[in-house]
Every structure is written in C-alpha cells, then in structure tokens.
Design an enzyme around this catalytic site. Structure first.
Site, PDB file in Angstrom:
ATOM      1  N   SER A  16      39.049 105.704  58.951  1.00 33.96           N
ATOM      2  CA  SER A  16      40.060 104.665  59.101  1.00 33.96           C
ATOM      3  C   SER A  16      39.657 103.457  58.251  1.00 33.96           C
ATOM      4  O   SER A  16      39.514 103.591  57.046  1.00 33.96           O
ATOM      5  CB  SER A  16      40.248 104.325  60.580  1.00 33.96           C
ATOM      6  OG  SER A  16      41.441 103.593  60.788  1.00 33.96           O
ATOM      7  N   GLU A  72      48.473 111.173  62.021  1.00 44.36           N
ATOM      8  CA  GLU A  72      47.599 110.050  62.357  1.00 44.36           C
ATOM      9  C   GLU A  72      48.215 109.133  63.421  1.00 44.36           C
ATOM     10  O   GLU A  72      47.574 108.798  64.412  1.00 44.36           O
ATOM     11  CB  GLU A  72      47.304 109.219  61.098  1.00 44.36           C
ATOM     12  CG  GLU A  72      46.635 109.977  59.977  1.00 44.36           C
ATOM     13  CD  GLU A  72      45.119 109.973  60.075  1.00 44.36           C
ATOM     14  OE1 GLU A  72      44.582 109.380  61.032  1.00 44.36           O
ATOM     15  OE2 GLU A  72      44.477 110.563  59.190  1.00 44.36           O
ATOM     16  N   HIS A 117      45.128 110.460  64.893  1.00 44.66           N
ATOM     17  CA  HIS A 117      44.099 109.582  64.337  1.00 44.66           C
ATOM     18  C   HIS A 117      42.802 109.739  65.125  1.00 44.66           C
ATOM     19  O   HIS A 117      42.811 109.796  66.358  1.00 44.66           O
ATOM     20  CB  HIS A 117      44.599 108.135  64.429  1.00 44.66           C
ATOM     21  CG  HIS A 117      43.876 107.156  63.577  1.00 44.66           C
ATOM     22  ND1 HIS A 117      43.705 107.310  62.216  1.00 44.66           N
ATOM     23  CD2 HIS A 117      43.279 105.960  63.871  1.00 44.66           C
ATOM     24  CE1 HIS A 117      43.057 106.281  61.725  1.00 44.66           C
ATOM     25  NE2 HIS A 117      42.771 105.437  62.706  1.00 44.66           N
TER      26      HIS A 117
END
Length: 495
Positions: free
Chosen positions: A195, A320, A413
């Site tokens: 991320s 995600e 995610h």
C-alpha cells in the site's frame, strides 16, 4: 544456551533474543532466529528536531536492550484495521527491527520492509511483519519506522521537505552501514512494502539519490503519492490557518502533537466528494515532488530510466477496495443506475463499453462489486500495468493476487501480506482471510519472494513493456499471457 544474543552497531552494542521459527523444517531452513527490536537509527524527532531532517543516533555506552518494539509514529488506538499494527508510546520513533538467522553469518540477502497506512498511519510493530519465516529461509529481515502525516510529509515554509522520505533514506543508510553485523550483505538489499509502503519503495526506485541503497524492489499494491509541490504547499498553508499559526517551524512547533493530529484529521476527512478527489488528484499527504529529493513524478523518472538496473516485482489484489462497497453501501448502490455510477467514478462514456465488456464477470455480480472494481482499477491496478510499461525492457515481474478471502469472498486490500510473510498462523487472520486460508498458496508465494530476494528472479517469465506473463496467485497458481487486460480501457484516461 542463553536466550540473549548481542551485535555491534556503529552507535553501540545491542542485545536481542533468540526465538524459534515456524513452518516445516527443510534443507537450509533455520530452526531459530534472532530478533533485535527498536534499535534507534536517528535521534528522537522531538523539540528542535521535530520538523527537521533526521539526525543519526549518537553513540551510547554499554549494551542497549533491543528486546521490545520501539516507539511508533502512529499514536493511540488505530481502531479496527486489516493488518494488526499496534501503536507504541514514546518519543524515539525512528527505529529499526532486525531479524536474522545468525548474527555471526556473512553475506546473507536482506529484506527491508516499509509499512503502509496511507502515509498517515501504520506501524512496523505488527506481528505479521515478524521476519521469522524469512529468516528461517536464510534472509535477514529489517522493518523500519518513519514519521507519518503532517510531521513526516507536510509542507512548512522553512523546514526540509519530505521528512518521512528522509527517514527512509537514513534507515537504509543505517542498513548499509550496519547489516553486516547481523549477518547480512549490504550489496544484496531488497526493499519491499505494501500500500503506502509499496508506494514508498516505488518512490525510492525513481529517486536518483536512493539508487545506492538497494538492488531489488518488491511493491505490493503500491499507492504512489507524488504530491505536486503547489498542492503540498496549499495543504500546509491551509493547516496553518486552521491552527491559527504562521506556516513556519516556529508556528507549527507552537502546536502540540495532539493538536496537529486533530487538524490533520479534520483536513483529510472523507466527504461526499473527497473519494473522487483522491482518485483524480491522489493523497494530500505523502512524498511530494519537491525538486530536491524527488525531482519529478515517479513514472516520469522510470520512463527516463531511473532504476532501470534494479529488479522489480509489482502487483495488486483483484479487488483492493471492494470492501468499501459492502454492507450498507452495497444496499444503497443497488438502486444507482450503472451510467450514473460510472460517471461518479470518473469513467467517461468513450471507454465504458470496452471496460464493461472486459469486466463482464464482475458486472454480473452487481453494482457494488462493479463500483469496487472500478475503484481498485483506478487507484491500484492501472498503476501496475502503467509502471510495467514505463520500465520497458528493465527487469520487471508482474503478478495478480486473486485468491478470494474466506471472509469477504474476494481478494481485498492487504490479503496478500500474510501470504508474502508466510504467517497464516499469526493473530487477527480470520477477519481478513477467513477460517482456513490455503497454506499451499502461502508456501508458493513466500518461496517466490525468497527466490527474488536471494537470486533476483521470482520464478515466472519477465514482463516486457505492455505485454508479458502475469503470475496469478490463486488456487491453483497459474500464469496468464495478459493478466491486466481488463484495465486497458482505464489506462487511456489515467495516463
């Protein structure tokens, strides 16, 4: 045999602890590793050092205990997060954690992990970032901390820019200077993150001033910031006005940490239009194109050949941000016409037919799943395809993580992080992955990561420009000739 183990750093001696590794024993696998936690690489960024570039830690006398995680830049209870990343109180927030198979070894490959959290949250003290199973496989593992939010990335008129980036650089310099004392080879460093951490390692890949600090990059769901200088300055000036101070070091230093955090939170709260702003403009706090450390947007640097000698693995999960469209949001989206939804998410009419046809499987699952896929594609998956294209013939490997979580029913995610670290036995796993995540997939993905860190090749064909093989992490694992074809229509509008 004592549980304690010592190593000599450039600033002084540290005391760590031996611990067992996990997973099946095998040839070359280590039954135990040594953990050295909370070693400061810089002085505490408080008082006159708060808004300055990091200052290397002064030497200490005697042996310093490195038995507990150091203080984190993240403050307070982070709430419910996908990855358990606890906060640790204290002022000395610039520290590293080192996990090694054997401090007496020589020439071992090194993994340096930069945590995510949107550049305003996150912590290197996560049990998921415990390097025990990389060390089991002969890899020295380092996790680093850095200043977050406005303290780390906010524009201040008379302060150094990109202080959080400068923290990354000093931590990596510390690795170059000290990792041999823990059995590692400073010439065999791979940087990795997820991320915002994935964006961090891509930012470093595109920085001329960082090239001597690593040889490989593994970017998981990388979220580049590349905040334009004018936008960064506008945010800093607005925050100063909100705080009733001048936009200077003296002005912001008159506000305590809690006050700045409150102002930052208010300025970055998600409103009805802020999601589109983030999609179109990016994050307001993060690495800024300052013309000093970061000379140009990262993709421009990669196209210019910066980092072309470095090996890169990058990819994303298939969905995600689809989790943002579950629950009440999914119910509300049932009544939103598809054309209105795509318009709100910035998908122009000219590409809608092509995009919907390429994502027919997701379209069939309903409006909420489509909305989640569009968000995912615009914020993450188009960047994977674009960066692979930007790199041209530079050694690049591309993947997708597609295994659907047993909890969410799709690859959300953060889901791939515990597979990368091979820590499916870690805490807080079920809320993310469900009750029985496949260990065989973790074995395969983690082995590919080890292969890349050790030898520079994860084990599937290299990707060349706009075309090439994409590794799909699912059960079973497979390769696809063009695994990101479904984002092609959006690349035309996001480039």
């Amino acid at each position: 045999m004592t549980d304690h183990v010592e190593a000599q750093t450039s600033a002084g001696r540290v005391r760590g602890r031996w611990r067992p590794t996990t997973g099946p024993a095998g040839e070359g696998r280590m039954p135990r590793s040594a953990a050295f936690l909370g070693i400061p690489f810089a002085e505490a960024p408080v008082g006159p050092l708060r808004f300055q570039a990091p200052v290397p830690k002064a030497p200490w006398e005697g042996v310093r205990d490195a038995l507990e995680f150091g203080a984190t830049a993240q403050r307070g209870d982070p709430g419910v997060t996908l990855i358990p990343e606890p906060s640790v109180e204290g002022e000395s927030t610039l520290n590293v954690n080192v996990f090694t198979p054997d401090p007496q070894a020589t020439g071992l490959p090194v993994l340096v992990w930069i945590h995510g959290g949107g550049y305003f949250a996150g912590s290197p003290a996560s049990p998921w970032y415990d390097g025990r199973n990389f060390t089991r496989d002969g890899v020295v593992t380092v996790s680093i901390s850095y200043r977050l939010g406005f303290d780390g990335f906010g524009w201040i008129e008379d302060a150094p820019s990109n202080r959080g980036v400068r923290d990354w650089l000093l931590a990596l310099e510390w690795v170059q200077e000290n990792i041999a004392a823990f059995g590692g080879d400073p010439a065999r460093v791979t940087i990795a993150g997820q991320s915002a951490g994935g964006g961090a390692v891509l930012t470093l890949l595109g920085m001329e001033k960082a090239q001597h600090l690593f040889q490989g990059v593994y970017a998981i769901s990388g979220a580049l910031a590349d905040v334009p200088a004018l936008r960064s300055e506008a945010f800093g000036r607005a925050l100063a006005i909100a705080g009733g101070v001048e936009p200077t070091v003296a002005g912001f230093s008159s506000l305590d940490e809690d006050r700045v955090l409150a102002l930052q939170k208010r300025a970055t709260e998600l409103g009805p239009r802020s999601l589109n702003a983030i999609i179109d403009e990016g994050l307001p706090l993060g690495p800024a194109v300052d013309g000093d450390l970061i000379m140009r947007p990262t993709r421009e640097s990669l196209r210019a050949g910066v980092g072309a000698d470095k090996h890169l693995v990058l990819g994303a999960t298939d969905d995600e941000f689809t989790m943002a469209m579950t629950g009440g949001a999914a119910k509300a989206l049932r009544w939103v016409p598809r054309a209105l939804l795509l318009n709100k998410l910035g998908v122009p009419r000219s590409v809608r037919r092509e995009y919907l046809a390429a994502n027919a499987d997701v379209v069939a699952l309903g409006t909420a799943r489509l909305a989640g896929r569009v968000l995912t594609d615009r914020m993450f998956r188009t960047a994977v395809a674009d960066i692979a294209s930007d790199r041209g013939a530079a050694p690049t490997w591309v993947y997708r993580f597609s295994w659907p979580s047993g909890h969410f029913g799709f690859a959300e995610h953060c889901l791939d992080v515990p597979f990368f670290f091979d820590c499916l036995d870690g805490p807080a796993m079920e809320p993310l992955a469900g009750p029985h995540p496949p260990q065989e997939l973790a074995d395969a993905l983690h082995a590919a990561a080890v292969s890349f860190i050790v030898g520079g090749d994860p084990g599937w064909p290299v990707h060349r420009g706009d075309a090439g093989t994409v590794r799909v992490w699912d059960t079973p694992v497979r390769d696809e000739a063009d695994g990101y074809a479904s984002v092609s229509a959006l690349r035309n509008i996001d480039s």
